[in-house]
Design a protein around this motif. Structure first.
Motif, mmCIF file in Angstrom:
data_model
loop_
_atom_site.group_PDB
_atom_site.id
_atom_site.type_symbol
_atom_site.label_atom_id
_atom_site.label_comp_id
_atom_site.label_asym_id
_atom_site.label_seq_id
_atom_site.Cartn_x
_atom_site.Cartn_y
_atom_site.Cartn_z
ATOM 1 N N THR A 131 2.163 17.714 -41.175
ATOM 2 C CA THR A 131 0.803 17.938 -41.647
ATOM 3 C C THR A 131 0.753 17.778 -43.159
ATOM 4 N N PHE A 133 -1.692 18.874 -46.464
ATOM 5 C CA PHE A 133 -2.757 19.756 -46.938
ATOM 6 C C PHE A 133 -3.193 19.315 -48.319
ATOM 7 N N PHE A 148 -8.896 14.062 -42.774
ATOM 8 C CA PHE A 148 -8.679 15.461 -43.134
ATOM 9 C C PHE A 148 -9.876 16.268 -42.654
ATOM 10 N N ALA A 156 -1.853 26.794 -44.110
ATOM 11 C CA ALA A 156 -1.081 25.992 -45.060
ATOM 12 C C ALA A 156 0.246 26.683 -45.377
ATOM 13 N N ALA A 174 -6.796 19.596 -44.232
ATOM 14 C CA ALA A 174 -5.512 19.203 -43.642
ATOM 15 C C ALA A 174 -5.711 18.064 -42.663
#
Length: 177
Positions: A131, A133, A148, A156, A174
């Motif tokens: 992932t 962020f 996103f 996070a 994210a």
């Protein structure tokens, strides 16, 4: 006899095409880019869109950065990608955080931000991150256009989420890599 029609080659997602001659190129930053990174980021830090960072931080974090370099060597954009290890206790795999994302004012709207973001996604994939962020004090249109979505900061990496200044009222976004 069986014959097959060849299929055209398909690009790998996030793969970058080489720039046209005379076009800016995306490359990893070097420590000698630190002064240019600081200068490029300064207007955004003054406006409150980015955190102020001292020059020595740009020197030490240069390996995190991708930059857009004009044919004359001028840096026209940058983005940092920090890697955060897995947090098994929280059920989080290794993740990346994009930071200090900026494009020179005179180059806004020329697609440089999208090129940087695609290069950052490719770098994240090459590092097996699950992932990515980012935190933004703006609308985040570029991030949203590239998959996103808003998330709660507690999704996070914990060390990064704790470092967010609530006075900046940043949105955390994210996407799966």
């Amino acid at each position: 006899m069986i014959t097959a029609t060849p299929r055209p080659a398909t690009a790998q997602p996030g793969a970058l095409c080489p720039p046209a001659p005379g076009a800016p190129s995306v490359r990893p930053a070097r420590s000698d880019d630190a002064t240019a990174l600081a200068a490029l980021s300064r207007p955004y830090a003054r406006s409150g869109a980015l955190r102020e960072r001292p020059l020595n931080q740009y020197v030490s974090e240069a390996p995190d950065f991708l930059v857009v370099e004009a044919p004359d060597g001028t840096l026209e954009g940058c983005v940092g990608l920090s890697v955060h290890g897995a947090e098994p206790g929280a059920g989080r795999p290794a993740a990346g955080v994009l930071y200090n994302f900026c494009v020179a004012g005179h180059r806004q709207g020329a697609g440089l931000g999208a090129r940087l973001l695609l290069a950052a996604l490719a770098r994240a994939r090459s590092r097996s991150l699950q992932t990515l962020f980012a935190a933004t004090t703006g609308g985040g249109r570029l991030f949203l256009r590239h998959g996103f979505a808003p998330v709660c900061p507690d999704q996070a990496p914990a060390t990064w989420a704790r470092s967010l200044d609530p006075r900046r009222e940043a949105r955390v976004l994210a996407r799966t890599v």
